[in-house]
Design a protein around this motif. Sequence first.
Motif, PDB file in Angstrom:
ATOM      1  N   ALA A  80       0.844  -1.202   0.000  1.00  0.00           N
ATOM      2  CA  ALA A  80       0.000   0.000   0.000  1.00  0.00           C
ATOM      3  C   ALA A  80       0.877   1.250   0.000  1.00  0.00           C
ATOM      4  N   VAL A  81       1.906   1.254   0.825  1.00  0.00           N
ATOM      5  CA  VAL A  81       2.831   2.393   0.864  1.00  0.00           C
ATOM      6  C   VAL A  81       3.553   2.519  -0.481  1.00  0.00           C
ATOM      7  N   SER A  82       3.959   1.408  -1.059  1.00  0.00           N
ATOM      8  CA  SER A  82       4.653   1.430  -2.354  1.00  0.00           C
ATOM      9  C   SER A  82       3.771   1.997  -3.459  1.00  0.00           C
ATOM     10  N   VAL A  83       2.493   1.640  -3.450  1.00  0.00           N
ATOM     11  CA  VAL A  83       1.558   2.177  -4.441  1.00  0.00           C
ATOM     12  C   VAL A  83       1.410   3.694  -4.253  1.00  0.00           C
ATOM     13  N   VAL A  84       1.335   4.140  -3.007  1.00  0.00           N
ATOM     14  CA  VAL A  84       1.258   5.586  -2.747  1.00  0.00           C
ATOM     15  C   VAL A  84       2.526   6.271  -3.259  1.00  0.00           C
ATOM     16  N   TYR A  85       3.694   5.672  -3.045  1.00  0.00           N
ATOM     17  CA  TYR A  85       4.937   6.234  -3.584  1.00  0.00           C
ATOM     18  C   TYR A  85       4.877   6.322  -5.107  1.00  0.00           C
ATOM     19  N   GLY A  86       4.362   5.275  -5.747  1.00  0.00           N
ATOM     20  CA  GLY A  86       4.216   5.293  -7.200  1.00  0.00           C
ATOM     21  C   GLY A  86       3.286   6.407  -7.656  1.00  0.00           C
ATOM     22  N   LEU A  87       2.163   6.570  -6.964  1.00  0.00           N
ATOM     23  CA  LEU A  87       1.217   7.629  -7.319  1.00  0.00           C
ATOM     24  C   LEU A  87       1.833   9.015  -7.126  1.00  0.00           C
ATOM     25  N   MET A  88       2.558   9.199  -6.024  1.00  0.00           N
ATOM     26  CA  MET A  88       3.210  10.493  -5.796  1.00  0.00           C
ATOM     27  C   MET A  88       4.237  10.777  -6.888  1.00  0.00           C
ATOM     28  N   GLY A  89       5.042   9.770  -7.219  1.00  0.00           N
ATOM     29  CA  GLY A  89       6.017   9.941  -8.299  1.00  0.00           C
ATOM     30  C   GLY A  89       5.324  10.236  -9.619  1.00  0.00           C
ATOM     31  N   GLY A  90       4.221   9.546  -9.875  1.00  0.00           N
ATOM     32  CA  GLY A  90       3.465   9.777 -11.101  1.00  0.00           C
ATOM     33  C   GLY A  90       2.927  11.193 -11.190  1.00  0.00           C
ATOM     34  N   LEU A  91       2.440  11.716 -10.075  1.00  0.00           N
ATOM     35  CA  LEU A  91       1.931  13.089 -10.064  1.00  0.00           C
ATOM     36  C   LEU A  91       3.047  14.103 -10.326  1.00  0.00           C
ATOM     37  N   VAL A  92       4.207  13.851  -9.728  1.00  0.00           N
ATOM     38  CA  VAL A  92       5.335  14.769  -9.938  1.00  0.00           C
ATOM     39  C   VAL A  92       5.777  14.744 -11.398  1.00  0.00           C
ATOM     40  N   VAL A  93       5.943  13.563 -11.955  1.00  0.00           N
ATOM     41  CA  VAL A  93       6.402  13.459 -13.343  1.00  0.00           C
ATOM     42  C   VAL A  93       5.336  13.993 -14.301  1.00  0.00           C
ATOM     43  N   TRP A  94       4.073  13.824 -13.967  1.00  0.00           N
ATOM     44  CA  TRP A  94       2.984  14.367 -14.801  1.00  0.00           C
ATOM     45  C   TRP A  94       3.059  15.895 -14.826  1.00  0.00           C
ATOM     46  N   ALA A  95       3.311  16.480 -13.652  1.00  0.00           N
ATOM     47  CA  ALA A  95       3.256  17.937 -13.509  1.00  0.00           C
ATOM     48  C   ALA A  95       4.537  18.650 -13.916  1.00  0.00           C
TER      49      ALA A  95
END
Length: 178
Positions: A80-95
């Motif tokens: 669950a924590v790893s998925v949140v890390y992936g989502l946070m990284g995805g948001l940063v790279v998206w933005a």
Amino acid sequence: MTANSRATSPAIATRGKPVDPIRWLFVAAVLGFVVGVLFILVQPFFGMDTLTSRHAAAYQQLGGWSATPAMLMAWFAHLAVSVVYGLMGGLVVWAVSRLSIVALWTLVFTWVTTVIAPPANALIVQLVSFQQIDPGKLPALNFNFDEKLALHLVVFAAIIGPLYAYRKMKPVDRSDAL
């Protein structure tokens, strides 16, 4: 008459096709999940017991859990924590499109997560074991430049690197295909 392409186009296009934000976040979450599994597999190579085995042992000791549910919960919490890390990284790279900013964010996020990892992990164990939250029993912050920092950097680079590369793919003209 021309259409306002900014209003109708998503922020990212790969291989000539726009990437929908939901699909982007799904890819980021899956990448976080996969890297989370790989994290546990490579942790012994850094001279550490796996996080999941340490958490499972704590759930058994503190919460009276049996071995299988303790291990399943340890994996669930970690992934669950790893998925949140992936989502946070995805948001940063998206933005953010500048590599230097993405790299700086990755380094800062690596440092912050390494510093807070010991008390955060202990807090998760207290919560999952249904213990009363006791800040006095939480370990100190980790300001060491050690294998934990290196492992976190590998993890975040393994998430951010592919996302950034995926975002930067050059659009391909496929009009002559088939």
